[in-house]
Scaffold this motif. Structure first.
Motif, PDB file in Angstrom:
ATOM      1  N   ASP A 171      46.147  39.295  47.488  1.00  0.00           N
ATOM      2  CA  ASP A 171      45.582  38.321  48.242  1.00  0.00           C
ATOM      3  C   ASP A 171      44.243  38.925  48.651  1.00  0.00           C
ATOM      4  N   GLU A 172      43.974  40.214  48.856  1.00  0.00           N
ATOM      5  CA  GLU A 172      42.699  40.921  49.269  1.00  0.00           C
ATOM      6  C   GLU A 172      41.631  40.714  47.916  1.00  0.00           C
ATOM      7  N   LEU A 173      42.329  41.036  46.928  1.00  0.00           N
ATOM      8  CA  LEU A 173      41.430  40.772  45.595  1.00  0.00           C
ATOM      9  C   LEU A 173      40.896  39.341  45.693  1.00  0.00           C
ATOM     10  N   GLU A 174      41.864  38.404  45.921  1.00  0.00           N
ATOM     11  CA  GLU A 174      41.175  36.970  45.738  1.00  0.00           C
ATOM     12  C   GLU A 174      40.237  36.739  46.919  1.00  0.00           C
ATOM     13  N   ALA A 175      40.482  37.263  47.816  1.00  0.00           N
ATOM     14  CA  ALA A 175      39.196  37.042  48.768  1.00  0.00           C
ATOM     15  C   ALA A 175      38.008  37.777  48.754  1.00  0.00           C
ATOM     16  N   GLY A 176      38.006  38.632  47.716  1.00  0.00           N
ATOM     17  CA  GLY A 176      36.770  39.274  47.172  1.00  0.00           C
ATOM     18  C   GLY A 176      37.085  40.772  47.156  1.00  0.00           C
ATOM     19  N   GLY A 177      37.908  41.353  47.785  1.00  0.00           N
ATOM     20  CA  GLY A 177      38.265  42.751  47.556  1.00  0.00           C
ATOM     21  C   GLY A 177      37.349  43.724  48.383  1.00  0.00           C
ATOM     22  N   ASP A 178      36.793  43.201  49.465  1.00  0.00           N
ATOM     23  CA  ASP A 178      35.943  43.876  50.286  1.00  0.00           C
ATOM     24  C   ASP A 178      36.927  45.342  50.800  1.00  0.00           C
ATOM     25  N   LEU A 179      37.987  45.283  51.136  1.00  0.00           N
ATOM     26  CA  LEU A 179      38.684  46.364  51.706  1.00  0.00           C
ATOM     27  C   LEU A 179      38.685  47.315  50.878  1.00  0.00           C
ATOM     28  N   PHE A 180      38.929  46.892  49.515  1.00  0.00           N
ATOM     29  CA  PHE A 180      39.040  48.108  48.402  1.00  0.00           C
ATOM     30  C   PHE A 180      37.856  48.745  48.005  1.00  0.00           C
ATOM     31  N   ARG A 181      36.709  48.308  48.437  1.00  0.00           N
ATOM     32  CA  ARG A 181      35.325  48.890  48.197  1.00  0.00           C
ATOM     33  C   ARG A 181      35.475  50.433  48.734  1.00  0.00           C
ATOM     34  N   SER A 182      36.347  50.550  49.783  1.00  0.00           N
ATOM     35  CA  SER A 182      36.311  51.772  50.220  1.00  0.00           C
ATOM     36  C   SER A 182      37.434  52.839  49.578  1.00  0.00           C
ATOM     37  N   PRO A 183      36.897  53.654  48.669  1.00  0.00           N
ATOM     38  CA  PRO A 183      37.948  54.582  47.910  1.00  0.00           C
ATOM     39  C   PRO A 183      38.962  55.035  48.486  1.00  0.00           C
ATOM     40  N   ILE A 184      38.982  55.446  49.734  1.00  0.00           N
ATOM     41  CA  ILE A 184      40.099  56.008  50.649  1.00  0.00           C
ATOM     42  C   ILE A 184      41.054  54.987  50.848  1.00  0.00           C
ATOM     43  N   THR A 185      40.416  53.676  51.216  1.00  0.00           N
ATOM     44  CA  THR A 185      41.516  52.568  51.550  1.00  0.00           C
ATOM     45  C   THR A 185      42.143  52.204  50.075  1.00  0.00           C
ATOM     46  N   ALA A 186      41.279  52.291  48.958  1.00  0.00           N
ATOM     47  CA  ALA A 186      42.154  51.785  47.886  1.00  0.00           C
ATOM     48  C   ALA A 186      43.141  52.787  47.492  1.00  0.00           C
ATOM     49  N   SER A 187      42.626  54.009  47.651  1.00  0.00           N
ATOM     50  CA  SER A 187      43.762  55.181  47.172  1.00  0.00           C
ATOM     51  C   SER A 187      44.909  55.163  48.041  1.00  0.00           C
ATOM     52  N   TYR A 311      53.094  37.520  55.596  1.00  0.00           N
ATOM     53  CA  TYR A 311      52.105  37.399  54.791  1.00  0.00           C
ATOM     54  C   TYR A 311      50.923  38.477  55.243  1.00  0.00           C
ATOM     55  N   ALA A 312      50.952  38.457  56.437  1.00  0.00           N
ATOM     56  CA  ALA A 312      49.757  39.389  56.867  1.00  0.00           C
ATOM     57  C   ALA A 312      48.519  38.461  57.124  1.00  0.00           C
ATOM     58  N   GLU A 313      48.463  37.158  57.251  1.00  0.00           N
ATOM     59  CA  GLU A 313      47.567  36.122  57.521  1.00  0.00           C
ATOM     60  C   GLU A 313      48.158  35.022  57.959  1.00  0.00           C
ATOM     61  N   LEU A 314      47.296  34.182  58.917  1.00  0.00           N
ATOM     62  CA  LEU A 314      47.684  32.951  59.348  1.00  0.00           C
ATOM     63  C   LEU A 314      47.747  31.881  58.153  1.00  0.00           C
ATOM     64  N   PRO A 315      48.618  30.684  58.165  1.00  0.00           N
ATOM     65  CA  PRO A 315      48.378  29.850  57.200  1.00  0.00           C
ATOM     66  C   PRO A 315      47.061  29.167  57.254  1.00  0.00           C
ATOM     67  N   SER A 316      46.400  28.933  58.169  1.00  0.00           N
ATOM     68  CA  SER A 316      45.136  28.512  58.394  1.00  0.00           C
ATOM     69  C   SER A 316      43.869  29.093  57.432  1.00  0.00           C
ATOM     70  N   GLU A 317      44.495  30.628  57.307  1.00  0.00           N
ATOM     71  CA  GLU A 317      43.418  31.306  56.584  1.00  0.00           C
ATOM     72  C   GLU A 317      43.831  31.313  55.121  1.00  0.00           C
ATOM     73  N   THR A 318      45.291  31.163  54.469  1.00  0.00           N
ATOM     74  CA  THR A 318      45.680  30.810  53.519  1.00  0.00           C
ATOM     75  C   THR A 318      44.962  29.455  52.879  1.00  0.00           C
ATOM     76  N   ILE A 319      45.268  28.361  53.712  1.00  0.00           N
ATOM     77  CA  ILE A 319      44.582  27.041  52.984  1.00  0.00           C
ATOM     78  C   ILE A 319      43.228  27.203  52.975  1.00  0.00           C
ATOM     79  N   ARG A 320      42.361  27.770  53.756  1.00  0.00           N
ATOM     80  CA  ARG A 320      40.899  27.919  53.625  1.00  0.00           C
ATOM     81  C   ARG A 320      40.484  28.464  52.136  1.00  0.00           C
ATOM     82  N   ARG A 321      41.477  29.378  51.489  1.00  0.00           N
ATOM     83  CA  ARG A 321      40.933  30.097  50.498  1.00  0.00           C
ATOM     84  C   ARG A 321      41.666  29.332  49.329  1.00  0.00           C
TER      85      ARG A 321
END
Length: 322
Positions: A171-187, A311-321
Motif C-alpha cells: 500500500d505504501e508503494l502504491e501511494a508513492g513510496g515516500d516512507l521508503f525513501r528513508s533508507p533507515i525506514t526501508a531497512s 489495514y492501518a488506514e481509513l476506508p476513505s483513504e483506501t477509496i481515494r487511492r
C-alpha cells in the motif's frame, strides 16, 4: 481476475515468449518458459518495486497456463501468493498446490519447477538471500543455507499477520513510496518482514513451532463455506450442521486451531472483501457507506475503526487511492 496493482512500477508487459524470458530473468534469474497448450497465448504483466536493498514486491500474471523452470534461485527467496487461479510448485523434493489459501516459500538452494494455471495472478515477495541469512545469524544460529518449509497456509493467524505487514508495504508503494525513501525506514521494514517470516514459517535455521493450521475436516469445510459465500448470513448452527458437528464442537475447534470463532472468521472475510471493493471502486461513483453495507457493516464509525485496525488506514483513504 484480481485487481492489478503496482501499475505505476510496470517492469514488463509483453505477449512475446522470448521477450518475457529475458525481461523476467533480468529481475529474478534465467529460466525456461513454455506455454503448455497448443493455441495458448502469453499475456505477461510484471509490475514490481523495491522497498529497500533487500526486499521487493511484485504483481505477476502470464495469461494462459505456463510452465516455468528456473532450477535454483541461488541468491534470493520468493514467497508466491496467488490472488486468482492456482499454481503447482515442485520444490524441495515435494509439491505444493497454491491458491488463495496456500502460498509457497521458495528457498535459494532448492530446485523449483512451476506450473501457473490459466488466469493465475500472484503477489510475489522477493527477499535477498544474504539479508535473510544475516538476520538468522544475528539470532545466534549456526546455520547451513536457510531452507524454509515450502507450504505456507495463509489461514493461520501468524501468516495472516505477516501478510497484512507485506500488504502494508504494498500500500505504501502504491501511494508513492515516500516512507521508503528513508533508507533507515526501508531497512527497518525489510528486517521486520524477513524476521516475521523466519518466526512463522518452519525452516532449517530457526526452530519454529509449526503455525496453527486448520487441521480438522470440520474447520476446513467451514472455512471453504465462508470463503465461497461470504455474503450469506451464516449462523454458527448452520455451519456446524454442514460440517456434521455440534456448534460447541465447531467453536472449540476454531479457537484451538485458529484462535478465533467462526463469526470472527466471517467478519474478517467480509472485511477483506470490503477492502477489495474499496480498492476497485470509482471514488466518484462509489461510497464507503455503500460498500460497508454491502458486506454487512451498517455502523460506518465502527466499520472505519475495525478497518483501520486491520489495514492501518481509513476506508476513505483506501477509496481515494482506487
Amino acid at each position: 481476475m484480481a485487481q492489478e496493482f503496482l501499475s505505476r512500477y510496470q517492469l514488463t508487459a509483453t505477449t512475446d515468449l522470448d521477450e518475457a524470458r529475458v525481461k523476467v530473468a533480468e529481475q529474478f534469474c534465467p529460466h525456461e518458459l513454455y506455454l503448455t497448450h497448443r493455441g495458448a497465448h502469453l499475456n505477461l504483466v510484471h509490475n514490481g518495486a523495491p522497498i529497500g536493498e533487500n526486499v521487493s514486491l511484485s504483481y505477476m500474471r502470464y495469461g494462459d497456463e505456463v510452465r516455468i523452470i528456473p532450477g535454483t534461485f541461488d541468491d534470493f527467496f520468493l514467497v508466491q501468493i496467488p490472488l486468482s487461479g492456482t499454481s503447482l510448485m515442485r520444490t524441495g523434493g515435494g509439491t505444493v498446490k497454491t491458491d488463495r489459501h496456500r502460498a509457497c516459500v521458495d528457498s535459494p538452494t532448492e530446485p523449483v519447477d512451476m506450473l501457473w494455471s490459466d488466469g493465475c495472478e500472484k503477489f510475489v515477495v522477493y527477499m535477498r538471500r544474504q539479508a535473510v541469512e544475516e538476520i538468522a545469524l544475528a539470532r545466534g544460529e549456526e546455520l547451513a543455507p536457510v531452507v524454509f518449509r515450502p507450504d505456507l497456509d495463509l489461514r493461520s493467524p501468524a501468516a495472516r499477520s505477516w501478510l497484512r505487514l507485506a500488504r502494508l508495504g504494498l500500500d505504501e508503494l502504491e501511494a508513492g513510496g515516500d516512507l521508503f525513501r528513508s533508507p533507515i525506514t526501508a531497512s527497518h521494514f525489510e528486517q521486520t518482514l524477513i524476521s516475521g517470516l523466519l518466526d512463522l514459517q518452519p525452516n532449517s535455521a530457526v526452530e519454529v513451532e509449526a503455525p496453527s493450521v486448520p487441521g480438522s475436516p470440520a474447520v476446513r469445510l467451514v472455512l471453504d463455506l465462508i470463503e465461497s459465500e461470504p455474503d450469506r448470513p451464516w449462523r454458527v448452527a448452520e455451519l456446524a450442521g454442514a460440517a456434521g458437528v455440534s456448534a460447541r464442537t465447531l467453536q472449540d475447534a476454531f479457537r484451538r486451531e485458529l484462535g478465533i470463532t467462526p463469526l470472527e472468521q466471517m467478519r474478517r472475510t467480509r472485511m477483506e472483501r470490503a477492502r477489495r471493493d474499496l480498492l476497485a471502486a470509482d471514488p466518484q461513483a462509489g461510497s464507503v457507506t455503500e460498500i460497508a453495507a454491502r458486506w454487512g457493516f451498517f455502523h460506518t464509525g465502527r466499520f472505519s475503526q475495525a478497518y483501520r485496525a486491520a489495514y492501518a488506514e481509513l476506508p476513505s483513504e483506501t477509496i481515494r487511492r482506487s
